[in-house]
Enzyme design. Structure first.
Site, mmCIF file in Angstrom:
data_model
loop_
_atom_site.group_PDB
_atom_site.id
_atom_site.type_symbol
_atom_site.label_atom_id
_atom_site.label_comp_id
_atom_site.label_asym_id
_atom_site.label_seq_id
_atom_site.Cartn_x
_atom_site.Cartn_y
_atom_site.Cartn_z
ATOM 1 N N GLY A 127 0.768 -1.240 0.000
ATOM 2 C CA GLY A 127 0.000 0.000 0.000
ATOM 3 C C GLY A 127 0.796 1.285 0.000
ATOM 4 C CD GLU A 173 1.403 0.493 6.987
ATOM 5 O OE1 GLU A 173 1.195 0.712 5.774
ATOM 6 O OE2 GLU A 173 1.124 -0.586 7.512
ATOM 7 C CG ASP A 174 -1.168 1.732 3.269
ATOM 8 O OD1 ASP A 174 -0.940 1.409 4.461
ATOM 9 O OD2 ASP A 174 -1.805 1.008 2.488
ATOM 10 N NE ARG A 190 -2.258 -2.977 -3.894
ATOM 11 C CZ ARG A 190 -2.403 -3.044 -2.568
ATOM 12 N NH1 ARG A 190 -2.272 -1.965 -1.830
ATOM 13 N NH2 ARG A 190 -2.688 -4.188 -1.985
ATOM 14 C CG ASP A 192 -8.610 0.941 9.725
ATOM 15 O OD1 ASP A 192 -9.304 1.835 10.190
ATOM 16 O OD2 ASP A 192 -9.099 -0.066 9.182
ATOM 17 C CG PHE A 234 -12.789 0.846 2.181
ATOM 18 C CD1 PHE A 234 -11.987 0.123 3.054
ATOM 19 C CD2 PHE A 234 -12.609 0.685 0.817
ATOM 20 C CE1 PHE A 234 -11.031 -0.762 2.577
ATOM 21 C CE2 PHE A 234 -11.653 -0.195 0.332
ATOM 22 C CZ PHE A 234 -10.865 -0.923 1.213
ATOM 23 C CG ASP A 267 -5.861 -3.186 -1.855
ATOM 24 O OD1 ASP A 267 -5.431 -2.739 -0.779
ATOM 25 O OD2 ASP A 267 -6.280 -4.349 -1.986
HETATM 26 P P1 IMP Z 1 -4.867 -1.738 10.707
HETATM 27 O O1 IMP Z 1 -4.053 -2.918 11.126
HETATM 28 O O2 IMP Z 1 -6.316 -1.906 11.090
HETATM 29 O O3 IMP Z 1 -4.307 -0.420 11.186
HETATM 30 O O4 IMP Z 1 -4.908 -1.741 9.136
HETATM 31 C C1 IMP Z 1 -3.884 -1.273 8.373
HETATM 32 C C2 IMP Z 1 -3.979 -1.787 6.964
HETATM 33 O O5 IMP Z 1 -5.348 -1.959 6.558
HETATM 34 C C3 IMP Z 1 -3.380 -0.795 5.985
HETATM 35 O O6 IMP Z 1 -2.011 -1.022 5.798
HETATM 36 C C4 IMP Z 1 -4.199 -1.034 4.738
HETATM 37 O O7 IMP Z 1 -3.621 -2.052 3.975
HETATM 38 C C5 IMP Z 1 -5.545 -1.534 5.235
HETATM 39 N N1 IMP Z 1 -6.596 -0.471 5.241
HETATM 40 C C6 IMP Z 1 -7.124 0.147 6.309
HETATM 41 N N2 IMP Z 1 -8.061 1.034 5.947
HETATM 42 C C7 IMP Z 1 -8.118 0.973 4.604
HETATM 43 C C8 IMP Z 1 -8.889 1.698 3.620
HETATM 44 O O8 IMP Z 1 -9.739 2.579 3.893
HETATM 45 N N3 IMP Z 1 -8.658 1.366 2.319
HETATM 46 C C9 IMP Z 1 -7.747 0.415 1.949
HETATM 47 N N4 IMP Z 1 -7.007 -0.266 2.828
HETATM 48 C C10 IMP Z 1 -7.188 0.017 4.148
#
Ligand code: IMP
Length: 179
Positions: free
Chosen positions: A48, A102-103, A168, A106, A155, A162
Site C-alpha cells: 500500500g 505506512e499507507d 492502487r 486504521d 473506506f 486498494d
Molecule cells: P490496521 O491494522 O487496522 O491499522 O490496518 C492497516 C492496513 O489496513 C493498511 O495497511 C491497509 O492495507 C488496510 N486499510 C485500512 N483502511 C483501509 C482503507 O480505507 N482502504 C484500503 N485499505 C485500508
C-alpha cells in the site's frame, strides 16, 4: 475521473493529488529537520505505501537508506484482525534510526505488530510516518509522529490503497460512496 467503479462499489475523489503532495512535502520537511545526522533507514510497508514512499523519498534530502517489508492483515473491506508475518527485513537494524513508512493506520494492529517485530532487532529508535490516519478507529496506543492526513472512518482507495487488489494505481484518493 471523479467517480470510479471497483467491483460492487463506487468511489468519488476525496483528496486530489495536489493536496496529497502538499502534505507529503510537509512531512518530508519535518523528517529532514528532525532526523538530520541520523542516517535513518526508511522501511516502506508494501504494497500500500509504494506511491507514498516514492513521493516522500523524492523530498528527503538528508543521507538515508531505504528498504521494503511486507505484512498483510486486510482482506476485502473489513479488517480481519488477523496479523501475518513481517517478511523482507534483511538489514542489520542494531542501533539504527528506523522510519516505518505506512499507507494508513486504521485500528493500528498492523503497526503494533510491526513495532514488536522490529523491536526485537535492537534498533536505536523507531519513528512512524503514515500517509493517512483514521483516528476514530485506532484501538492501540501508538506514537505516530508523522501523519500526512487524518481522515474519517470511511473506506478509501487510490494512491497505493486498494479494494480487493484494485485501485492502487489512481493518483488521487477516492472514498466509497455507496457503502
Ligand atoms: P490496521 O491494522 O487496522 O491499522 O490496518 C492497516 C492496513 O489496513 C493498511 O495497511 C491497509 O492495507 C488496510 N486499510 C485500512 N483502511 C483501509 C482503507 O480505507 N482502504 C484500503 N485499505 C485500508
Amino acid at each position: 475521473m471523479n467517480i470510479i467503479q471497483i467491483k460492487d462499489k463506487q468511489f468519488a475523489v476525496s483528496i486530489p493529488e495536489a493536496d496529497i503532495l502538499r502534505e507529503v512535502e510537509r512531512v518530508a520537511g519535518e523528517i529532514n529537520r528532525d532526523l538530520v545526522g541520523k542516517n535513518p533507514l526508511f522501511l516502506s510497508v508494501l504494497n500500500g505505501s509504494f506511491m507514498f514512499t516514492a513521493d516522500l523519498m523524492k523530498r528527503i534530502t538528508i543521507p538515508c537508506e531505504i528498504s521494503f517489508v511486507k505484512l498483510a492483515s486486510y482482506q476485502g473491506i473489513a479488517s480481519t484482525g488477523k496479523v501475518k508475518e513481517v517478511i523482507g527485513i534483511s538489514e542489520d537494524l542494531t542501533d539504527r534510526t528506523i522510519v516505518i513508512v505506512e499507507d494508513i493506520v486504521d485500528t493500528g494492529l498492523t503497526m503494533q505488530r510491526l513495532l514488536e517485530t522490529l523491536g526485537t532487532r535492537r534498533p536505536k529508535e523507531i519513528h512512524i510516518a503514515t500517509l493517512l490516519l483514521k483516528p476514530e478507529k485506532l484501538k492501540v496506543d501508538l506514537d505516530i509522529e508523522y501523519v500526512a492526513m487524518q481522515i474519517p472512518n470511511d473506506f478509501i482507495v487510490g494512491y497505493g490503497l486498494d479494494y480487493d487488489g484494485l485501485g492502487r494505481n489512481y493518483k488521487d484518493i477516492y472514498t466509497v460512496v455507496n457503502d
